[in-house]
Design a protein around this motif. Structure first.
Motif, PDB file in Angstrom:
ATOM      1  N   GLU A 190      44.535  46.666  65.094  1.00  0.00           N
ATOM      2  CA  GLU A 190      44.951  45.432  64.454  1.00  0.00           C
ATOM      3  C   GLU A 190      44.536  45.161  63.112  1.00  0.00           C
ATOM      4  O   GLU A 190      44.912  44.149  62.628  1.00  0.00           O
ATOM      5  CB  GLU A 190      45.065  44.104  65.365  1.00  0.00           C
ATOM      6  N   THR A 191      43.505  45.864  62.544  1.00  0.00           N
ATOM      7  CA  THR A 191      43.008  45.642  61.268  1.00  0.00           C
ATOM      8  C   THR A 191      42.904  47.195  60.825  1.00  0.00           C
ATOM      9  O   THR A 191      43.059  48.105  61.417  1.00  0.00           O
ATOM     10  CB  THR A 191      41.495  44.961  61.277  1.00  0.00           C
ATOM     11  N   THR A 192      42.515  47.205  59.377  1.00  0.00           N
ATOM     12  CA  THR A 192      42.554  48.447  58.684  1.00  0.00           C
ATOM     13  C   THR A 192      41.322  49.152  59.203  1.00  0.00           C
ATOM     14  O   THR A 192      41.257  50.258  59.309  1.00  0.00           O
ATOM     15  CB  THR A 192      42.287  48.195  57.424  1.00  0.00           C
ATOM     16  N   ASP A 193      40.123  48.395  59.599  1.00  0.00           N
ATOM     17  CA  ASP A 193      38.896  48.969  60.046  1.00  0.00           C
ATOM     18  C   ASP A 193      39.211  49.550  61.372  1.00  0.00           C
ATOM     19  O   ASP A 193      38.518  50.736  61.702  1.00  0.00           O
ATOM     20  CB  ASP A 193      37.627  48.058  59.953  1.00  0.00           C
ATOM     21  N   GLU A 194      39.843  48.899  62.108  1.00  0.00           N
ATOM     22  CA  GLU A 194      40.147  49.247  63.412  1.00  0.00           C
ATOM     23  C   GLU A 194      41.076  50.476  63.396  1.00  0.00           C
ATOM     24  O   GLU A 194      41.058  51.524  64.309  1.00  0.00           O
ATOM     25  CB  GLU A 194      40.768  48.252  64.406  1.00  0.00           C
ATOM     26  N   PHE A 195      41.913  50.655  62.606  1.00  0.00           N
ATOM     27  CA  PHE A 195      42.829  51.758  62.285  1.00  0.00           C
ATOM     28  C   PHE A 195      41.944  53.020  61.906  1.00  0.00           C
ATOM     29  O   PHE A 195      42.379  54.280  62.450  1.00  0.00           O
ATOM     30  CB  PHE A 195      43.941  51.410  61.238  1.00  0.00           C
ATOM     31  N   TYR A 196      41.243  52.885  60.989  1.00  0.00           N
ATOM     32  CA  TYR A 196      40.277  53.923  60.700  1.00  0.00           C
ATOM     33  C   TYR A 196      39.450  54.393  61.820  1.00  0.00           C
ATOM     34  O   TYR A 196      39.335  55.541  62.270  1.00  0.00           O
ATOM     35  CB  TYR A 196      39.314  53.474  59.640  1.00  0.00           C
ATOM     36  N   ASP A 197      38.909  53.436  62.794  1.00  0.00           N
ATOM     37  CA  ASP A 197      38.074  53.982  63.962  1.00  0.00           C
ATOM     38  C   ASP A 197      39.263  54.495  64.984  1.00  0.00           C
ATOM     39  O   ASP A 197      38.547  55.418  65.682  1.00  0.00           O
ATOM     40  CB  ASP A 197      37.515  52.842  64.734  1.00  0.00           C
ATOM     41  N   ILE A 249      46.041  66.052  65.137  1.00  0.00           N
ATOM     42  CA  ILE A 249      46.159  65.549  63.790  1.00  0.00           C
ATOM     43  C   ILE A 249      46.302  64.008  64.059  1.00  0.00           C
ATOM     44  O   ILE A 249      47.259  63.515  64.270  1.00  0.00           O
ATOM     45  CB  ILE A 249      47.456  65.989  63.151  1.00  0.00           C
ATOM     46  N   PRO A 250      45.434  63.316  63.501  1.00  0.00           N
ATOM     47  CA  PRO A 250      45.232  61.926  63.755  1.00  0.00           C
ATOM     48  C   PRO A 250      46.505  60.943  63.162  1.00  0.00           C
ATOM     49  O   PRO A 250      47.431  60.343  63.974  1.00  0.00           O
ATOM     50  CB  PRO A 250      44.128  61.414  63.236  1.00  0.00           C
ATOM     51  N   PHE A 251      47.017  61.408  61.842  1.00  0.00           N
ATOM     52  CA  PHE A 251      48.186  60.685  61.542  1.00  0.00           C
ATOM     53  C   PHE A 251      48.932  61.551  60.727  1.00  0.00           C
ATOM     54  O   PHE A 251      48.616  62.536  60.006  1.00  0.00           O
ATOM     55  CB  PHE A 251      47.594  59.791  60.403  1.00  0.00           C
ATOM     56  N   GLY A 252      50.256  61.576  61.154  1.00  0.00           N
ATOM     57  CA  GLY A 252      51.024  62.330  60.240  1.00  0.00           C
ATOM     58  C   GLY A 252      52.435  61.601  59.681  1.00  0.00           C
ATOM     59  O   GLY A 252      52.796  60.462  60.397  1.00  0.00           O
ATOM     60  N   ALA A 253      53.140  62.004  58.695  1.00  0.00           N
ATOM     61  CA  ALA A 253      54.203  61.522  58.077  1.00  0.00           C
ATOM     62  C   ALA A 253      55.042  62.256  57.233  1.00  0.00           C
ATOM     63  O   ALA A 253      54.481  63.442  56.757  1.00  0.00           O
ATOM     64  CB  ALA A 253      53.884  59.992  57.304  1.00  0.00           C
ATOM     65  N   ASP A 254      56.369  61.946  56.868  1.00  0.00           N
ATOM     66  CA  ASP A 254      57.158  63.079  56.098  1.00  0.00           C
ATOM     67  C   ASP A 254      57.092  62.400  54.709  1.00  0.00           C
ATOM     68  O   ASP A 254      57.958  61.910  54.086  1.00  0.00           O
ATOM     69  CB  ASP A 254      58.349  63.306  56.335  1.00  0.00           C
ATOM     70  N   GLY A 255      55.749  62.595  54.167  1.00  0.00           N
ATOM     71  CA  GLY A 255      55.386  61.913  52.757  1.00  0.00           C
ATOM     72  C   GLY A 255      54.581  60.769  52.735  1.00  0.00           C
ATOM     73  O   GLY A 255      54.364  60.036  53.517  1.00  0.00           O
ATOM     74  N   GLU A 307      41.669  53.889  47.757  1.00  0.00           N
ATOM     75  CA  GLU A 307      40.445  54.080  48.184  1.00  0.00           C
ATOM     76  C   GLU A 307      40.000  54.362  49.458  1.00  0.00           C
ATOM     77  O   GLU A 307      39.524  55.318  50.280  1.00  0.00           O
ATOM     78  CB  GLU A 307      39.242  53.204  47.536  1.00  0.00           C
ATOM     79  N   TYR A 308      40.910  53.310  50.353  1.00  0.00           N
ATOM     80  CA  TYR A 308      40.783  53.486  52.092  1.00  0.00           C
ATOM     81  C   TYR A 308      41.610  54.600  52.140  1.00  0.00           C
ATOM     82  O   TYR A 308      41.170  55.516  53.251  1.00  0.00           O
ATOM     83  CB  TYR A 308      41.599  52.377  52.422  1.00  0.00           C
ATOM     84  N   ILE A 309      42.619  55.000  51.548  1.00  0.00           N
ATOM     85  CA  ILE A 309      43.429  56.179  52.117  1.00  0.00           C
ATOM     86  C   ILE A 309      42.685  57.559  51.782  1.00  0.00           C
ATOM     87  O   ILE A 309      42.645  58.309  52.336  1.00  0.00           O
ATOM     88  CB  ILE A 309      44.887  56.118  51.151  1.00  0.00           C
ATOM     89  N   HIS A 310      41.785  57.616  50.541  1.00  0.00           N
ATOM     90  CA  HIS A 310      41.014  58.584  50.137  1.00  0.00           C
ATOM     91  C   HIS A 310      40.038  58.876  51.463  1.00  0.00           C
ATOM     92  O   HIS A 310      39.721  60.145  51.678  1.00  0.00           O
ATOM     93  CB  HIS A 310      40.438  58.198  48.628  1.00  0.00           C
ATOM     94  N   LYS A 311      39.622  57.692  51.724  1.00  0.00           N
ATOM     95  CA  LYS A 311      38.676  58.009  52.941  1.00  0.00           C
ATOM     96  C   LYS A 311      39.239  58.664  54.252  1.00  0.00           C
ATOM     97  O   LYS A 311      38.598  59.431  54.763  1.00  0.00           O
ATOM     98  CB  LYS A 311      38.059  56.275  53.258  1.00  0.00           C
ATOM     99  N   LEU A 312      40.375  58.069  54.360  1.00  0.00           N
ATOM    100  CA  LEU A 312      41.080  58.632  55.566  1.00  0.00           C
ATOM    101  C   LEU A 312      41.382  60.211  55.368  1.00  0.00           C
ATOM    102  O   LEU A 312      41.235  61.204  56.256  1.00  0.00           O
ATOM    103  CB  LEU A 312      42.573  57.990  55.949  1.00  0.00           C
ATOM    104  N   TYR A 313      41.744  60.640  53.895  1.00  0.00           N
ATOM    105  CA  TYR A 313      42.038  62.080  53.839  1.00  0.00           C
ATOM    106  C   TYR A 313      41.021  62.766  53.825  1.00  0.00           C
ATOM    107  O   TYR A 313      40.914  63.969  54.274  1.00  0.00           O
ATOM    108  CB  TYR A 313      42.867  61.837  52.328  1.00  0.00           C
ATOM    109  N   SER A 314      39.636  62.386  53.084  1.00  0.00           N
ATOM    110  CA  SER A 314      38.592  63.101  52.957  1.00  0.00           C
ATOM    111  C   SER A 314      38.027  63.399  54.414  1.00  0.00           C
ATOM    112  O   SER A 314      37.102  64.545  54.561  1.00  0.00           O
ATOM    113  CB  SER A 314      37.731  62.429  52.135  1.00  0.00           C
ATOM    114  N   GLU A 315      38.126  62.567  55.340  1.00  0.00           N
ATOM    115  CA  GLU A 315      37.455  62.994  56.602  1.00  0.00           C
ATOM    116  C   GLU A 315      38.701  63.451  57.709  1.00  0.00           C
ATOM    117  O   GLU A 315      38.359  63.602  58.853  1.00  0.00           O
ATOM    118  CB  GLU A 315      37.192  61.521  57.180  1.00  0.00           C
ATOM    119  N   GLU A 316      39.726  64.146  57.083  1.00  0.00           N
ATOM    120  CA  GLU A 316      40.808  64.862  57.590  1.00  0.00           C
ATOM    121  C   GLU A 316      41.380  63.947  58.799  1.00  0.00           C
ATOM    122  O   GLU A 316      41.912  64.314  59.962  1.00  0.00           O
ATOM    123  CB  GLU A 316      40.192  65.902  58.404  1.00  0.00           C
TER     124      GLU A 316
END
Length: 550
Positions: free
Chosen positions: A216-223, A242-248, A295-304
Motif C-alpha cells: 500500500e506504499t512505495t516502500d512496501e511495493f519495493y519490499d 520476474i517480480p514486475f513486468g509490463a509492455d513498456g 530514482e525509485y524506479i532506478h533502484k528497482l531496475y538496478s536490483e533486478e
C-alpha cells in the motif's frame, strides 16, 4: 451474400499519389496541402442541396437511396471487410444509406491517410482513421473538414445531449475558432473501470505462497518485489521469477505518478499538470518529485526487480510470458479476457514518500479524430444522422451487442448477454474472433460511447470492475480532456514538443538504467529549458485559459 462493391476513383488516386511521392522522395515534401478552392468554414454550416432528402427523425434516414464513401482504419481483430459485416448491412436496411468502406490497416493508416488528404480526392467521411488532434484543427480551418456545430444542433439529438450534459467534452471538441470539426469516441464518465486503465495486477498464488500482504506504499511495493525475487514462489529452486513486468516503461511510470502527485489532471496531458502548492500549471518532468520517482524506479531496475526487457517488450511478448507464469506483478490489460489467467487480482493505490496517493485517470474524451465529414460529402445532414444513432442507447446496444437472437439474448430484467455462439463458440473461436463475425468493435478506435451497460470487453468483467472500485476514491476530481490550439500554436507546439518529448524519453531510460547518473539532473533540466520550454508553457497556458473559459 456479399455486398456489391462499387469502383470509385479514390483508391486509384491514392495509388497515383503514392507513385508521385516515391518519385519525388529526393525533394522536399513538407509543404502543407492547399485549401480546396471555394471552401470556407461557413460552407459546412449551410444546408446542403440534398437536405430535403433527409427525414427529421426515425428510419429510414433518407427518402431516396444515398451512397457514402468512407475511409476507415482497420484494427487487428476487427472484421476484415466492413462492406460485408452484419452490423453495417443491417444498418443500411434501416437507414437507406449505402456505405462503401475503404479499409486501411492501422499498421499503415497514418501514411495512407496523409496521402489521401494530400491528394485532394477525399472520401465523404474518415471513420476511426486516427486523425491527430492538431490535424483536425488544421484541415478544418483549410475547409477540408466541415464544421459540425449546426449539424449537431439540427440532426444529432443524441450527440447534442451528450455535449450538453458534459460541458468538458464539448470544450474538448471545440477548436479555438469556435467550431467542432469531429465526432469523438467517449468513455461513459460513470464507467470507472475503463477510465482507470490499464491496471496493476498482482499474482495472488505467489502472494499466498510467500504469505505477503498487498503493498500500500512505495516502500512496501519495493519490499514486495524483493520478496518475490528472493523467495522462489514458483518452487522450482531457480531464481527465474520476474517480480514486475509490463509492455513498456510507461505502464510503470503511470502507476507510480500518483504516488508522487504527478500527472494529476489525467493522462491526456503527458507532461503538464497543476502544482498543488501554487495552483498553477506545472511542467513536471523537471520537478524534483519526478526526479525522486525516477530514482525509485532506478533502484528497482538496478536490483533486478523489474523485467530487464521492459523498454522493448511488446504486448504480444508480455502475453506469452504471462502464460509461462513468470511475473509476480504486471501492468497491462486484464488477466481474464486478455491473458486467460485467473490467479491475479487488482493492486491497491500506493502512497508515496510525501503522502501523495492518487490514481492517474483517462479523460472521457479519448481523442478528436474519430469521425470527420469532408467537403466532398454531398449529404452531410444524412451523414450526421447516420453517426448520431450510435450515440443513442439503442444504437450503442446494436454496435456493441449486435442483434437479439443472433449474438445476444435479452433477460427478463432487461439486461443483455451474449449467446453461447459468442462466449462458448463451437468452433473454438475466441470471444473477439466470434463477435468479429458480426460486429466491428474489437480493436477499438470507433466513434461512439463506451459504456459498462453494453461494452463487454475486459474492463466490464467482474475482476476489472472490482479492481476499479479500489482505485476510484483516489481519482482527482478534475481530469482534463485534450486542449486545442490555434494553427500557429499547433505549428510551434508540434516542433517544440517533438524535441522535448524525445529528449525526455531518452533521458528517462538513461536515468532508470543508470547510463546517466542523477548528478547530471541539472544539465537535463537546463537542456529542456533551452529547447523552448518557456514558449511551450506559454502556449499551454493560452490553451488552458481557453479551456477554463469554455
Amino acid at each position: 451474400m456479399l455486398k456489391r462493391t462499387r469502383k470509385r476513383p479514390l483508391l486509384l488516386t491514392v495509388i497515383m499519389v503514392l507513385l508521385f511521392v516515391t518519385a519525388c522522395s529526393s525533394g522536399s515534401n513538407n509543404a502543407e496541402p492547399e485549401a480546396p478552392a471555394n471552401t470556407s468554414n461557413e460552407q459546412g454550416e449551410q444546408p446542403s442541396a440534398e437536405a430535403s432528402l433527409v427525414n427529421a427523425s426515425g428510419f429510414p434516414i433518407v427518402n431516396e437511396p444515398v451512397k457514402l464513401d468512407i475511409v476507415a482504419g482497420l484494427p487487428a481483430g476487427s472484421h476484415p471487410d466492413w462492406n460485408d459485416v452484419m452490423l453495417f448491412n443491417e444498418y443500411e436496411k434501416k437507414t437507406g444509406i449505402d456505405v462503401e468502406w475503404q479499409m486501411i490497416s492501422t499498421s499503415v493508416l497514418n501514411e495512407q491517410r496523409n496521402i489521401i488528404l494530400a491528394s485532394g480526392e477525399l472520401p465523404d467521411v474518415f471513420y476511426a482513421a486516427g486523425i491527430p488532434d492538431g490535424d483536425v484543427m488544421k484541415y478544418g480551418q483549410q475547409g477540408m473538414f466541415i464544421p459540425l456545430n449546426d449539424l449537431i444542433d439540427n440532426y444529432a439529438p443524441n450527440i447534442k445531449k451528450l455535449l450538453d450534459e458534459n460541458p468538458d467534452i464539448r470544450k474538448g471538441l471545440t477548436m479555438p475558432d469556435g467550431n467542432i470539426y469531429s465526432i469523438p469516441r467517449v468513455y461513459d464518465p460513470a464507467f470507472t473501470s475503463v477510465l482507470i486503465n490499464p491496471k496493476q495486477w498482482i499474482n495472488t498464488k505467489w502472494a499466498e505462497t510467500l504469505d505477503l500482504k498487498l503493498p500500500e506504499t512505495t516502500d512496501e511495493f519495493y519490499d514486495y518485489l524483493k520478496a518475490i525475487k528472493e523467495g522462489d514462489p514458483n518452487g522450482n529452486g531457480k531464481a527465474d521469477e520476474i517480480p514486475f513486468g509490463a509492455d513498456g516503461i510507461g505502464r510503470l511510470t503511470k502507476y507510480l505518478y500518483g504516488a508522487w502527485g504527478l500527472q494529476n489532471r489525467g493522462s491526456r496531458h503527458a507532461y503538464v499538470d497543476v502544482n498543488p502548492e501554487t495552483d498553477e500549471l506545472r511542467f513536471f518532468p523537471t520537478d524534483t518529485k519526478y526526479k525522486e520517482m525516477l530514482e525509485y524506479i532506478h533502484k528497482l531496475y538496478s536490483e533486478e526487480l523489474i523485467d530487464p526487457d521492459i523498454f522493448t517488450v511488446n504486448s504480444s511478448e508480455l502475453l506469452a510470458r504471462l502464460g509461462e507464469d513468470v511475473y509476480g506483478v504486471y501492468n497491462s490489460w486484464d488477466p481474464e479476457s486478455w491473458a486467460n489467467i485467473e490467479n491475479f487480482t487488482g493492486a491497491p493505490v500506493l502512497a508515496g514518500p510525501h503522502g501523495d496517493k492518487l490514481v492517474v485517470s483517462n479523460s472521457p474524451l479519448t481523442g478528436l479524430g474519430h469521425f470527420v465529414i469532408t467537403n466532398a460529402n454531398k449529404h452531410p445532414e444524412a451523414t450526421m444522422r447516420w453517426i448520431d444513432y450510435f450515440f443513442s442507447d439503442e444504437g450503442t446496444e446494436m454496435f456493441f451487442m449486435g442483434f437479439e437472437g443472433v449474438t445476444f439474448k435479452r433477460n427478463a430484467d432487461g439486461t443483455t448477454e451474449f449467446l453461447d455462439e459468442i462466449v462458448k463458440n463451437p468452433k473454438g473461436l475466441s470471444f473477439d474472433q466470434a463477435i468479429a463475425q458480426y460486429l466491428v468493435w474489437p480493436g477499438g478506435g470507433m466513434p461512439g460511447i463506451v459504456s459498462q451497460k453494453y461494452f463487454r470487453g475486459g474492463e466490464s468483467l467482474p475482476l476489472s470492475v472490482e479492481a476499479a472500485k479500489l482505485l476510484e476514491p483516489y481519482v482527482p476530481e478534475e481530469t482534463w480532456p485534450p486542449f486545442s490550439y490555434t494553427t500557429e500554436e499547433n505549428t510551434r507546439m508540434a516542433a517544440i514538443d517533438s524535441d522535448i518529448s524525445t529528449y525526455i524519453r531518452e533521458m528517462q531510460a538513461k536515468f532508470i538504467t543508470g547510463d546517466v547518473p542523477f548528478s547530471e539532473w541539472e544539465t537535463y533540466v537546463e537542456t529542456i529549458e533551452k529547447m523552448g520550454l518557456a514558449e511551450y508553457m506559454e502556449i499551454y497556458q493560452a490553451a488552458y485559459e481557453r479551456y477554463k473559459n469554455g
